[in-house]
Write an enzyme that holds these catalytic residues in place. Structure first.
Site, PDB file in Angstrom:
ATOM      1  N   ASP A 181       0.865  -1.176   0.000  1.00 11.32           N
ATOM      2  CA  ASP A 181       0.000   0.000   0.000  1.00 11.32           C
ATOM      3  C   ASP A 181       0.908   1.235   0.000  1.00 11.32           C
ATOM      4  O   ASP A 181       1.791   1.363   0.849  1.00 11.32           O
ATOM      5  CB  ASP A 181      -0.884  -0.013   1.263  1.00 11.32           C
ATOM      6  CG  ASP A 181      -2.252   0.594   1.018  1.00 11.32           C
ATOM      7  OD1 ASP A 181      -2.319   1.666   0.397  1.00 11.32           O
ATOM      8  OD2 ASP A 181      -3.244  -0.006   1.476  1.00 11.32           O
ATOM      9  N   GLU A 235      -6.293   4.045  -6.037  1.00 12.78           N
ATOM     10  CA  GLU A 235      -7.606   4.264  -5.412  1.00 12.78           C
ATOM     11  C   GLU A 235      -8.086   5.668  -5.735  1.00 12.78           C
ATOM     12  O   GLU A 235      -7.349   6.638  -5.516  1.00 12.78           O
ATOM     13  CB  GLU A 235      -7.503   4.097  -3.885  1.00 12.78           C
ATOM     14  CG  GLU A 235      -8.866   4.241  -3.201  1.00 12.78           C
ATOM     15  CD  GLU A 235      -8.806   4.692  -1.748  1.00 12.78           C
ATOM     16  OE1 GLU A 235      -9.737   4.388  -0.997  1.00 12.78           O
ATOM     17  OE2 GLU A 235      -7.834   5.379  -1.364  1.00 12.78           O
ATOM     18  N   ASP A 281      -2.998   4.647  -2.358  1.00  4.83           N
ATOM     19  CA  ASP A 281      -4.030   5.260  -1.519  1.00  4.83           C
ATOM     20  C   ASP A 281      -4.444   6.640  -2.051  1.00  4.83           C
ATOM     21  O   ASP A 281      -3.569   7.463  -2.359  1.00  4.83           O
ATOM     22  CB  ASP A 281      -3.452   5.398  -0.099  1.00  4.83           C
ATOM     23  CG  ASP A 281      -4.514   5.691   0.944  1.00  4.83           C
ATOM     24  OD1 ASP A 281      -5.425   4.874   1.099  1.00  4.83           O
ATOM     25  OD2 ASP A 281      -4.419   6.750   1.612  1.00  4.83           O
ATOM     26  N   HIS A 283     -11.276  -2.693   3.405  1.00  4.52           N
ATOM     27  CA  HIS A 283     -11.182  -2.326   4.822  1.00  4.52           C
ATOM     28  C   HIS A 283     -11.932  -1.041   5.165  1.00  4.52           C
ATOM     29  O   HIS A 283     -11.982  -0.657   6.326  1.00  4.52           O
ATOM     30  CB  HIS A 283      -9.707  -2.186   5.190  1.00  4.52           C
ATOM     31  CG  HIS A 283      -9.070  -1.023   4.465  1.00  4.52           C
ATOM     32  ND1 HIS A 283      -8.948  -0.993   3.087  1.00  4.52           N
ATOM     33  CD2 HIS A 283      -8.566   0.143   4.913  1.00  4.52           C
ATOM     34  CE1 HIS A 283      -8.384   0.145   2.735  1.00  4.52           C
ATOM     35  NE2 HIS A 283      -8.140   0.861   3.829  1.00  4.52           N
ATOM     36  N   ASP A 284     -12.450  -0.346   4.157  1.00  7.69           N
ATOM     37  CA  ASP A 284     -13.196   0.896   4.389  1.00  7.69           C
ATOM     38  C   ASP A 284     -14.704   0.698   4.221  1.00  7.69           C
ATOM     39  O   ASP A 284     -15.464   1.648   4.394  1.00  7.69           O
ATOM     40  CB  ASP A 284     -12.773   1.980   3.389  1.00  7.69           C
ATOM     41  CG  ASP A 284     -11.331   2.432   3.567  1.00  7.69           C
ATOM     42  OD1 ASP A 284     -10.814   2.363   4.696  1.00  7.69           O
ATOM     43  OD2 ASP A 284     -10.735   2.861   2.560  1.00  7.69           O
TER      44      ASP A 284
END
Ligand code: ISL
Ligand code: CA
Length: 544
Positions: free
Chosen positions: A99, A243, A201, A316-317
């Protein structure tokens, strides 16, 4: 058929390290824990792991606040553990995708410590500073995504710094070339260790131009990404996934088309479609399948000949997909399989979020002190100050909040779901006594077995990878059906997205004898023009 890059035939698996497996009983998942579970992932058949951040961090946002980009957080292990993970995964044919969090650092990063101490430090310009507004307050009304203002004052320099996330996550100033060079050198450090690529990210936030009103979706994003590619991963056999909450079918190819720097984007148009226009994620709307199909169908179309889709409902969000889009009660198993079938057989690369492969569900907290997420807690404070009743906010957080996806991985029916011998940093879901890896894997008709089958199909059938996409019955309110065609082979996918039996009429050219590849309710080899579907029934049929 055309030869595909490895990441088009592979399936990704996301690990949120804090919640995956705790090897040493300190309540927090870690890298040795991940290594101990690699066989589970190899059996599933995945080709790469997207590892949420494991860098050194004060953990204000569970690692999305990085204090040292070149070291591993002691909570998670050591650099040596990381190298072991890469090697052990490689032995099983699995790559490790890191990430990359470069819109912001932690406020504990040495750059920010220097930046906040003096305007004359070279690092001061690595961040985004503005003088106070006319009234001495913040330079703009901008709010943080995590509640409160997006600006925090630092008396030592007499200025405010920008943080689109928490105050512990100051935004980096990508306009500064020295900062960009530091980032690229850091990326080469990890690429040289043999990683399989980067998940980037909130990557569209790096191109911000706040004086011209661009905080997100900024105009400089593509210039920086092109430079990044040239300086780092260009020419290396890795995968890159950016993302972006702002990308649309209109801008996607600028990221991941021939002219774009990246291989894929994580887009959220289908997620945001289900949010309230005013209250956002905290007030979910009833699910609208027609709108959902319209969004996913548009993405299939937009990237049909150039670019490449990422396929996911969970991360995870986000809330657990079986709770959000399926039925996590009576039809949990059938609806979890249905969602997997629909997502994995579209064109693109599927991503499985940890626990999804056994149908893990949302959790139901009743008190705010059970939540851990910085976004939930920050927005709770704002909502309460604005007069929202605590129970209303908690209902929204239980439906759509990020902690749903962050409760510990449920390995067994035992103490703490087999996640830790200690007391986990966030409560284990009480349903682990029934929903766990051991139980699901023991069932030949379990969810894991279904995922394993879908993941294997992608590796063996070119139509799954390369086939064109055509939606069937776009206006049907309960059935998601589509057809993929490639080289004389045709794949038909039919799924009942509802808990009631449904009749569905196929186009005449789709009826006939085929080979059932995967089915939730017993084989369907012959497709009749008039289909009677059981609740949450799904299947895929291959015609040659
Ligand atoms: O749901 C959201 C948008 O309203 C956010 O939680 C969203 O996921 C986030 O803004 C973007 O996510 C990424 O960056 C964040 C981090 O907290 C998330 O975990 C990460 O995926 C800041 O680094
Ligand atoms: Ca641990």
């Amino acid at each position: 058929s055309p030869t595909a890059p490895w990441w088009q035939t592979a399936t990704g698996y996301q690990i949120y390290p804090r919640s995956f497996c705790d090897s040493n009983g300190d309540d927090i998942g870690d890298i040795p824990g991940i290594i101990s579970k690699l066989d589970h992932l190899a059996d599933l058949g995945i080709g790469f792991i997207w590892l949420s951040p494991v860098y050194r961090s004060p953990m204000a946002d569970n690692g999305y606040d990085i204090a040292d980009y070149r070291d591993i957080a002691p909570d998670f292990g050591t650099l040596e553990d990381f190298d072991t993970l890469v090697a052990e995964a490689k032995r099983r044919g699995i790559r490790i995708v890191m990430d990359l969090v470069v819109n912001h650092t932690s406020s504990a990063h040495a750059w920010f410590q220097a930046a906040r101490a003096s305007r004359d430090a070279p690092e001061h310009d690595y961040y985004i500073w503005r003088d106070p507004g006319a009234d001495g307050g913040p330079p703009s009304e901008r709010k943080s995504f995590f509640g409160g203002p997006a600006w925090t004052f630092v008396p030592e320099v007499g200025r405010y710094y920008l943080h689109l996330f928490s105050p512990a996550q100051p935004d980096l100033n990508w306009a500064n070339p020295a900062l960009r060079a530091e980032i690229y050198a850091m990326m080469r450090f990890w690429l040289d260790r043999g990683i399989g690529g980067f998940r980037m990210d909130v990557i569209d936030l790096i191109g911000k131009d706040i004086d011209r009103g661009f905080y997100d979706g900024g105009p400089h994003t593509f210039r920086y990404l092109a430079e990044m590619r040239a300086e780092t991963f260009g020419g290396r056999d890795v995968v890159t996934v950016g993302e972006s909450w702002n990308v649309t079918t209109g801008t996607a190819l600028a990221f991941c088309g021939k002219e774009g720097a990246l291989d894929m984007v994580f887009q959220f148009n289908h997620v945001v479609e289900g949010w309230d226009p005013v209250y956002g994620k905290w007030k979910p709307k009833p699910f609208d399948l027609v709108a959902f199909k319209r969004v996913l169908g548009a993405w299939q179309e937009a990237l049909a000949d150039d670019g490449w889709n990422s396929l996911f409902l969970s991360n995870h969000d986000l809330p657990r997909q079986v709770s959000k889009y399926g039925d996590d009660g009576l039809y949990r198993v059938a609806s979890a399989k249905m969602l997997a079938t629909v997502m994995h057989l579209m064109k693109g690369t599927p991503f499985v979020y940890q626990g999804e492969e056994i149908g893990m569900t949302n959790t139901a907290f009743s008190r705010i002190d059970q939540f851990r997420d910085v976004e939930t807690l920050g927005n709770y404070a704002d909502a309460i100050a604005a007069g929202t009743a605590p129970e209303d906010f908690i209902a929204g957080a239980n439906a759509n909040g990020r902690d749903n996806a962050r409760t510990p991985m449920q390995w067994s029916a035992g103490e703490q779901a087999g996640f830790t011998t200690g007391t986990p940093w966030i409560e284990v879901n009480a349903n682990h006594t029934e929903i766990n890896v051991a139980a699901d894997r023991a069932d030949p008709d379990g969810i894991f077995a279904h995922y394993r089958c879908l993941i294997a199909l992608r590796k063996t059938l070119p139509v799954v990878v390369h086939g064109s996409f055509r939606m069937v019955g776009a206006e049907d309110e309960a059935v998601f059906a589509y057809v993929r065609d490639h080289d004389g082979e045709r794949l038909a996918v039919v799924a009942n997205f509802s808990g009631t039996p449904r009749d569905f009429v196929l186009d005449a050219d789709l009826a006939g004898n085929g080979e059932c590849l995967v089915a939730s309710h017993g084989p369907r080899d012959r497709l009749e023009a008039h289909l009677r579907l059981a609740p949450y029934e799904s299947f895929a049929v291959l015609f040659k």
